[in-house]
Design an enzyme around this catalytic site. Sequence first.
Site, PDB file in Angstrom:
ATOM      1  N   GLU A 165       0.832  -1.275  -0.075  1.00  0.00           N
ATOM      2  CA  GLU A 165      -0.278  -0.164   0.073  1.00  0.00           C
ATOM      3  C   GLU A 165       0.888   1.233   0.046  1.00  0.00           C
ATOM      4  O   GLU A 165       1.817   1.282   0.756  1.00  0.00           O
ATOM      5  CB  GLU A 165      -0.886  -0.204   1.342  1.00  0.00           C
ATOM      6  CG  GLU A 165      -1.649   1.225   1.536  1.00  0.00           C
ATOM      7  CD  GLU A 165      -2.452   1.284   2.813  1.00  0.00           C
ATOM      8  OE1 GLU A 165      -2.949  -0.021   3.376  1.00  0.00           O
ATOM      9  OE2 GLU A 165      -2.885   2.290   3.190  1.00  0.00           O
ATOM     10  N   GLU A 225      -3.070  11.786   2.288  1.00  0.00           N
ATOM     11  CA  GLU A 225      -3.775  11.309   3.618  1.00  0.00           C
ATOM     12  C   GLU A 225      -3.824  12.133   4.805  1.00  0.00           C
ATOM     13  O   GLU A 225      -2.498  12.774   5.175  1.00  0.00           O
ATOM     14  CB  GLU A 225      -3.408   9.943   3.959  1.00  0.00           C
ATOM     15  CG  GLU A 225      -4.371   9.296   4.998  1.00  0.00           C
ATOM     16  CD  GLU A 225      -4.177   7.611   5.355  1.00  0.00           C
ATOM     17  OE1 GLU A 225      -3.130   7.225   4.996  1.00  0.00           O
ATOM     18  OE2 GLU A 225      -4.943   7.034   5.656  1.00  0.00           O
TER      19      GLU A 225
HETATM   20  C1  LIG Z   1     -10.130   3.656   2.342  1.00  0.00           C
HETATM   21  O1  LIG Z   1     -10.584   2.350   2.238  1.00  0.00           O
HETATM   22  C2  LIG Z   1      -9.551   1.312   2.573  1.00  0.00           C
HETATM   23  C3  LIG Z   1      -9.943   0.080   2.410  1.00  0.00           C
HETATM   24  O2  LIG Z   1     -11.008  -0.007   1.857  1.00  0.00           O
HETATM   25  C4  LIG Z   1      -9.018   1.633   3.837  1.00  0.00           C
HETATM   26  O3  LIG Z   1      -7.647   0.740   4.145  1.00  0.00           O
HETATM   27  C5  LIG Z   1      -8.394   2.991   4.073  1.00  0.00           C
HETATM   28  O4  LIG Z   1      -7.985   3.209   5.441  1.00  0.00           O
HETATM   29  C6  LIG Z   1      -9.622   3.709   3.874  1.00  0.00           C
HETATM   30  N1  LIG Z   1      -9.219   5.239   4.229  1.00  0.00           N
HETATM   31  C7  LIG Z   1     -10.141   5.963   4.284  1.00  0.00           C
HETATM   32  C8  LIG Z   1      -9.160   7.460   4.267  1.00  0.00           C
HETATM   33  O5  LIG Z   1     -11.239   5.846   4.229  1.00  0.00           O
END
Ligand SMILES: *[C@@H]1O[C@H](CO)[C@@H](O)[C@H](O)[C@H]1NC(C)=O
Length: 312
Positions: free
Chosen positions: A129, A134
Site C-alpha cells: 500500500e 492522507e
Molecule cells: C479507505 O478504504 C480502505 C479500505 O477499503 C482503508 O484501508 C483505508 O484506510 C480507507 N481510508 C479512508 C481514508 O477511508
Amino acid sequence: MLFVPLFALLGLVRAATYKLQDNYVGSNFLTGFTHQAIADPTHGRVTYVNQQTALAKNLTYANGNHFVMRADDTTTLTASGPGRNSVRIQSVKTYTTHVVVFDVRHMPQGCATWPAAWEVGANWPTNGEIDIIEGVNGISPNAGTLHTSPGCTMPSSRTQTGTIGSNDCNTADNGNEGCGVTVNKANNYGAAFNNNGGGFYAMERTSQFIKLWFWARNEGGIPSDLSNDSASSVDTDNWGTPWAYFPTSSSCNLASHMGPQNIVINLTLCGDWAGAVFGQDGCPGDCVSYVNNNPTSFQQAYWDFAAVRTYV
Ligand SMILES: *[C@@H]1O[C@H](CO)[C@@H](O)[C@H](O)[C@H]1NC(C)=O
Ligand SMILES: *[C@@H]1O[C@H](CO)[C@@H](O)[C@H](O)[C@H]1NC(C)=O
Ligand SMILES: *[C@@H]1O[C@H](CO)[C@@H](O)[C@H](O)[C@H]1NC(C)=O
C-alpha cells in the site's frame, strides 16, 4: 565487441521520462474507476454508495475538467441508522512501475474527515500500500506512507525534504502505523491547501525506489510537464528532491513487497484514525454525534480533481 554498460543489460536503470498512459479527467473517472459500495474497513461513520446513487444525489459530479466526489451535507442522521453517505472509488486498471499525478483543486476538510488518495494491491498487505494524500480532521501536514508485509524498514538517513514519522513499513508493527513521511511545505493539506487552489501530488514507483512530491498551486517552479495539461510525457529527473524517498536496500526489497496496485480515492468520517484523535485535533464533542447532527459542517468535505494522470 559492442560496448553496452552492464547496468543497462541488467535493466537496473531506466530513463526518467515516462509517457502519458491514462488521463482521467471529468467523465473519464466514471468509466476508469468503480464506485465501491462497501462497508468501510476503517469503521468510519459513512455509507459508501454506488455510482448510480452517487450521481443521483450529486455526491459524484463529472463535468468538463471537474470530477467532484463528496460526503452528504444535507441529512441529519439518527444514532441507530446508517452512516453519512460518502464515496469511495477504485481504478479499473492496476499499476506496477509508473508515475501517477493527482491535480487536485480541493480536498475534503474539516472535523471528522479522513480523505485518502492512495494505491493498494489485492490480498493486503501482500501487494503493498502506498498512501500519497492522507490526513484527518483537516489538520496539516499531509503524510505519505508505505504499508507492507514483514521485512521492510527504511534507512533513517535519506535524500528527502520531509519529516520521518516511522521507518518500519510492516503492517504488523506499531499498530499498522507504516513508514510515513510528512510534507514540509506551505499549503499542503486541508483549508490552507484549498484556499490556495490545491496543487499537485505525484508519485514515482520503480523497483529501486518510491518517491513522493508536492507542489502548491501558486508556488513558483512547478515542473512544466505538470502545469501543462497537454504535455504527453513527464521527466521526473527535473522534479527535484522529493518530500519522501523510499529506497530499495538490504532492509527492504521493494519489488517483493509491492505488487500490482489499484488507485483508490475515498472519504470516510471518524473511524479508526479521525475518530481516535477527534478531540485532540480540537474538534467538539464525540465524532459520531458530530457527524450525525451537523450536516452543514460537511459542505467542505469534497474532492475536486482537475485530473489524475498515469505515466509509464
Ligand atoms: C479507505 O478504504 C480502505 C479500505 O477499503 C482503508 O484501508 C483505508 O484506510 C480507507 N481510508 C479512508 C481514508 O477511508
Ligand atoms: C452538483 O455538484 C456540482 C459540484 O459541486 C455543482 O456545481 C452543481 O451545482 C450541483 N448540482 C446540483 C443539481 O445541485
Ligand atoms: C504543452 O505541451 C504541448 C504538447 O507537448 C506542447 O505542444 C506545448 O508547447 C506545451 N505548452 C507549453 C506552454 O509548454
